[in-house]
Every structure is written in structure tokens, then in C-alpha cells.
Write a protein that holds these residues in place. Structure first.
Motif, PDB file in Angstrom:
ATOM      1  N   THR A  23       0.837  -1.203   0.000  1.00 32.13           N
ATOM      2  CA  THR A  23       0.000   0.000   0.000  1.00 32.13           C
ATOM      3  C   THR A  23       0.874   1.256   0.000  1.00 32.13           C
ATOM      4  OG1 THR A  23      -1.795  -1.170   1.120  1.00 32.13           O
ATOM      5  CG2 THR A  23      -1.805   1.233   1.264  1.00 32.13           C
ATOM      6  N   LYS A  24       1.920   1.250   0.813  1.00 31.50           N
ATOM      7  CA  LYS A  24       2.806   2.417   0.894  1.00 31.50           C
ATOM      8  C   LYS A  24       3.678   2.597  -0.340  1.00 31.50           C
ATOM      9  CE  LYS A  24       4.469   1.321   5.061  1.00 31.50           C
ATOM     10  NZ  LYS A  24       5.192   1.388   6.350  1.00 31.50           N
ATOM     11  N   THR A  25       4.137   1.479  -0.924  1.00 32.78           N
ATOM     12  CA  THR A  25       5.115   1.598  -2.008  1.00 32.78           C
ATOM     13  C   THR A  25       4.509   1.592  -3.400  1.00 32.78           C
ATOM     14  OG1 THR A  25       5.494  -0.804  -2.038  1.00 32.78           O
ATOM     15  CG2 THR A  25       6.956   0.530  -0.654  1.00 32.78           C
ATOM     16  N   MET A  26       3.394   0.913  -3.597  1.00 36.25           N
ATOM     17  CA  MET A  26       2.886   0.724  -4.954  1.00 36.25           C
ATOM     18  C   MET A  26       1.572   1.419  -5.266  1.00 36.25           C
ATOM     19  SD  MET A  26       5.364  -0.917  -6.266  1.00 36.25           S
ATOM     20  CE  MET A  26       4.619  -1.169  -7.876  1.00 36.25           C
ATOM     21  N   VAL A  27       0.690   1.554  -4.279  1.00 36.75           N
ATOM     22  CA  VAL A  27      -0.625   2.141  -4.555  1.00 36.75           C
ATOM     23  C   VAL A  27      -0.520   3.536  -5.187  1.00 36.75           C
ATOM     24  CG1 VAL A  27      -2.714   3.049  -3.443  1.00 36.75           C
ATOM     25  CG2 VAL A  27      -1.996   0.691  -3.028  1.00 36.75           C
ATOM     26  N   PRO A  28       0.384   4.407  -4.730  1.00 34.93           N
ATOM     27  CA  PRO A  28       0.470   5.712  -5.408  1.00 34.93           C
ATOM     28  C   PRO A  28       0.758   5.582  -6.909  1.00 34.93           C
ATOM     29  CG  PRO A  28       1.652   5.770  -3.328  1.00 34.93           C
ATOM     30  CD  PRO A  28       1.285   4.330  -3.569  1.00 34.93           C
ATOM     31  N   HIS A  29       1.614   4.633  -7.295  1.00 29.74           N
ATOM     32  CA  HIS A  29       1.932   4.429  -8.716  1.00 29.74           C
ATOM     33  C   HIS A  29       0.737   3.841  -9.462  1.00 29.74           C
ATOM     34  CE1 HIS A  29       6.033   5.413  -7.794  1.00 29.74           C
ATOM     35  NE2 HIS A  29       6.089   4.445  -6.908  1.00 29.74           N
ATOM     36  N   TYR A  30       0.041   2.898  -8.818  1.00 29.58           N
ATOM     37  CA  TYR A  30      -1.136   2.317  -9.456  1.00 29.58           C
ATOM     38  C   TYR A  30      -2.214   3.371  -9.659  1.00 29.58           C
ATOM     39  CZ  TYR A  30       0.740  -2.377  -8.770  1.00 29.58           C
ATOM     40  OH  TYR A  30       1.513  -3.508  -8.805  1.00 29.58           O
ATOM     41  N   SER A 104      26.110 -12.295 -13.004  1.00 25.42           N
ATOM     42  CA  SER A 104      27.379 -12.225 -13.720  1.00 25.42           C
ATOM     43  C   SER A 104      28.182 -13.506 -13.521  1.00 25.42           C
ATOM     44  CB  SER A 104      28.170 -11.015 -13.244  1.00 25.42           C
ATOM     45  OG  SER A 104      29.423 -10.963 -13.890  1.00 25.42           O
ATOM     46  N   LEU A 105      28.248 -13.974 -12.281  1.00 26.55           N
ATOM     47  CA  LEU A 105      28.992 -15.195 -11.975  1.00 26.55           C
ATOM     48  C   LEU A 105      28.383 -16.418 -12.658  1.00 26.55           C
ATOM     49  CD1 LEU A 105      29.724 -14.594  -8.183  1.00 26.55           C
ATOM     50  CD2 LEU A 105      31.380 -14.538 -10.077  1.00 26.55           C
ATOM     51  N   ALA A 106      27.068 -16.397 -12.859  1.00 25.98           N
ATOM     52  CA  ALA A 106      26.365 -17.539 -13.452  1.00 25.98           C
ATOM     53  C   ALA A 106      26.121 -17.369 -14.956  1.00 25.98           C
ATOM     54  CB  ALA A 106      25.033 -17.753 -12.734  1.00 25.98           C
ATOM     55  N   GLY A 107      26.525 -16.231 -15.527  1.00 28.14           N
ATOM     56  CA  GLY A 107      26.302 -15.984 -16.945  1.00 28.14           C
ATOM     57  C   GLY A 107      24.838 -15.803 -17.302  1.00 28.14           C
ATOM     58  N   LYS A 108      24.082 -15.174 -16.405  1.00 27.72           N
ATOM     59  CA  LYS A 108      22.647 -14.974 -16.617  1.00 27.72           C
ATOM     60  C   LYS A 108      22.325 -13.504 -16.878  1.00 27.72           C
ATOM     61  CE  LYS A 108      21.299 -18.728 -13.495  1.00 27.72           C
ATOM     62  NZ  LYS A 108      20.379 -19.116 -12.415  1.00 27.72           N
ATOM     63  N   THR A 109      21.179 -13.271 -17.493  1.00 23.25           N
ATOM     64  CA  THR A 109      20.635 -11.924 -17.584  1.00 23.25           C
ATOM     65  C   THR A 109      19.772 -11.673 -16.349  1.00 23.25           C
ATOM     66  OG1 THR A 109      18.720 -12.715 -18.826  1.00 23.25           O
ATOM     67  CG2 THR A 109      20.568 -11.881 -20.117  1.00 23.25           C
ATOM     68  N   VAL A 110      19.490 -10.413 -16.085  1.00 23.92           N
ATOM     69  CA  VAL A 110      18.560 -10.029 -15.027  1.00 23.92           C
ATOM     70  C   VAL A 110      17.468  -9.202 -15.692  1.00 23.92           C
ATOM     71  CG1 VAL A 110      18.252  -8.849 -12.819  1.00 23.92           C
ATOM     72  CG2 VAL A 110      20.432  -9.970 -13.327  1.00 23.92           C
ATOM     73  N   SER A 111      16.215  -9.500 -15.362  1.00 24.57           N
ATOM     74  CA  SER A 111      15.098  -8.772 -15.946  1.00 24.57           C
ATOM     75  C   SER A 111      14.148  -8.310 -14.852  1.00 24.57           C
ATOM     76  CB  SER A 111      14.350  -9.655 -16.960  1.00 24.57           C
ATOM     77  OG  SER A 111      13.870 -10.828 -16.331  1.00 24.57           O
ATOM     78  N   LEU A 112      13.382  -7.283 -15.188  1.00 19.61           N
ATOM     79  CA  LEU A 112      12.369  -6.753 -14.283  1.00 19.61           C
ATOM     80  C   LEU A 112      11.423  -5.886 -15.076  1.00 19.61           C
ATOM     81  CD1 LEU A 112      13.172  -3.513 -13.818  1.00 19.61           C
ATOM     82  CD2 LEU A 112      14.869  -4.513 -12.319  1.00 19.61           C
ATOM     83  N   SER A 113      10.311  -5.545 -14.462  1.00 21.67           N
ATOM     84  CA  SER A 113       9.423  -4.547 -15.049  1.00 21.67           C
ATOM     85  C   SER A 113       9.211  -3.460 -14.012  1.00 21.67           C
ATOM     86  CB  SER A 113       8.088  -5.156 -15.488  1.00 21.67           C
ATOM     87  OG  SER A 113       7.356  -5.610 -14.380  1.00 21.67           O
ATOM     88  N   VAL A 114       8.981  -2.258 -14.498  1.00 25.10           N
ATOM     89  CA  VAL A 114       8.778  -1.121 -13.608  1.00 25.10           C
ATOM     90  C   VAL A 114       7.683  -0.236 -14.197  1.00 25.10           C
ATOM     91  CG1 VAL A 114      10.656   0.214 -14.700  1.00 25.10           C
ATOM     92  CG2 VAL A 114       9.925   0.795 -12.372  1.00 25.10           C
ATOM     93  N   LYS A 119       9.827   6.186 -10.054  1.00 31.57           N
ATOM     94  CA  LYS A 119      11.154   6.780 -10.241  1.00 31.57           C
ATOM     95  C   LYS A 119      12.284   5.776 -10.046  1.00 31.57           C
ATOM     96  CE  LYS A 119      11.467   8.422  -5.503  1.00 31.57           C
ATOM     97  NZ  LYS A 119      11.469   9.540  -4.606  1.00 31.57           N
ATOM     98  N   ALA A 120      11.989   4.568  -9.553  1.00 31.10           N
ATOM     99  CA  ALA A 120      13.016   3.532  -9.393  1.00 31.10           C
ATOM    100  C   ALA A 120      13.649   3.168 -10.731  1.00 31.10           C
ATOM    101  CB  ALA A 120      12.422   2.285  -8.739  1.00 31.10           C
TER     102      ALA A 120
END
Length: 146
Positions: A23-30, A104-114, A119-120
Motif C-alpha cells: 500500500t505504501k510503495t505501490m498504490v500511489p503508482h497504481y 554475472s557469476l552464473a552468466g545470466k541476464t537479469v530482468s524486471l518490469s517497472v 522513479k526507481a
């Protein structure tokens, strides 16, 4: 930064904390994005892949949530939320840097959605994430395979 960040598996006992955190972190963005913020929808988002949810602890006190899906080639950050009272202290950057190092150590990509209203996304860009796709409300970002 001399802080003790640890993690523990989230349980049903954490649901009230997670509801308050979301509620504190996401509701304002939603709200700005015109997305649903009702209790049922919020709980659905909390319970999404709940088995991958970890409570972030700072000096043994819960301050956030990290939900990650690890596959053979990718680490997908499903949710990263830090209590606003603890934001701006470099904690999110430290958590993300640790994940990027693991990838990096495992040779993987990192993904996310925002969400486009969050502003993150500037933090993610500063750490090497780039936008690879988008929809009406979100950017989909990833790093290069290391």
C-alpha cells in the motif's frame, strides 16, 4: 554502508506487513497509472508466486520484499519493495548489485518490469538495465548477459 541485510522466506504471518508495504510503495503508482488499488487486487499481487517471496530484514527488522524467479538463463526480479522510511539509503542499490553479481557469476541476464510512473527506473538504468519493451503502464528492462 555498514548494515546487516538478510532475507527470510515469507509466510502467511507476513501478509499484514506485505499488504501495508505494498500500500505504501505501490498504490500511489497504481493510482497515477489508473490501475486497480482495491484490497482484493492488492492481495492477488502479493500472493503472485508467493513461494518466491522473501522478507528483507535490516538488523533483523522487516523493511521490504524481494520476490525473484531464477531460471537456468535468467534472474527475473518479480517484486522489490522497500519501506519508504528506509528508501534513499542505498539498500535497493545494494540488493540489486548483489543480484547483478550473482547473475554475472552464473552468466545470466537479469530482468524486471517497472511502472512508468515509478522513479526507481532511474536506479535500474544507472545499474545497467535497459528498456527492451513496454506496454501502456510499464517498462520491461534487462541487463546484458554477463
Amino acid at each position: 554502508m555498514n548494515t546487516s541485510l538478510t532475507y527470510r522466506q515469507a509466510t502467511e504471518r507476513d501478509l499484514d506487513f506485505l499488504f501495508d508495504l505494498r500500500t505504501k510503495t505501490m498504490v500511489p503508482h497504481y493510482e497515477v497509472s489508473g490501475l486497480s488499488t482495491d484490497r482484493e487486487t492488492t492481495m492477488q499481487r502479493i500472493l503472485y508466486q508467493f513461494e518466491k517471496a522473501n522478507i528483507i530484514l535490516l538488523d533483523n527488522q522487516p523493511i521490504g520484499l524481494l520476490k525473484v524467479d531464477r531460471t537456468f538463463t535468467n534472474i527475473d526480479i518479480l517484486q522489490l519493495q522497500i519501506d519508504p522510511a528506509q528508501q534513499g539509503k542505498g539498500l535497493g542499490k545494494k540488493i540489486l548489485t548483489d543480484i547483478l553479481e550473482e547473475a554475472s557469476l552464473a552468466g545470466k541476464t537479469v530482468s524486471l518490469s517497472v511502472l512508468k510512473t515509478n522513479k526507481a527506473q532511474h536506479l535500474y538504468t544507472s545499474l545497467g538495465f535497459r528498456i527492451v519493451d513496454e506496454d501502456q503502464n510499464s517498462y520491461f528492462m534487462e541487463t546484458e548477459k554477463q
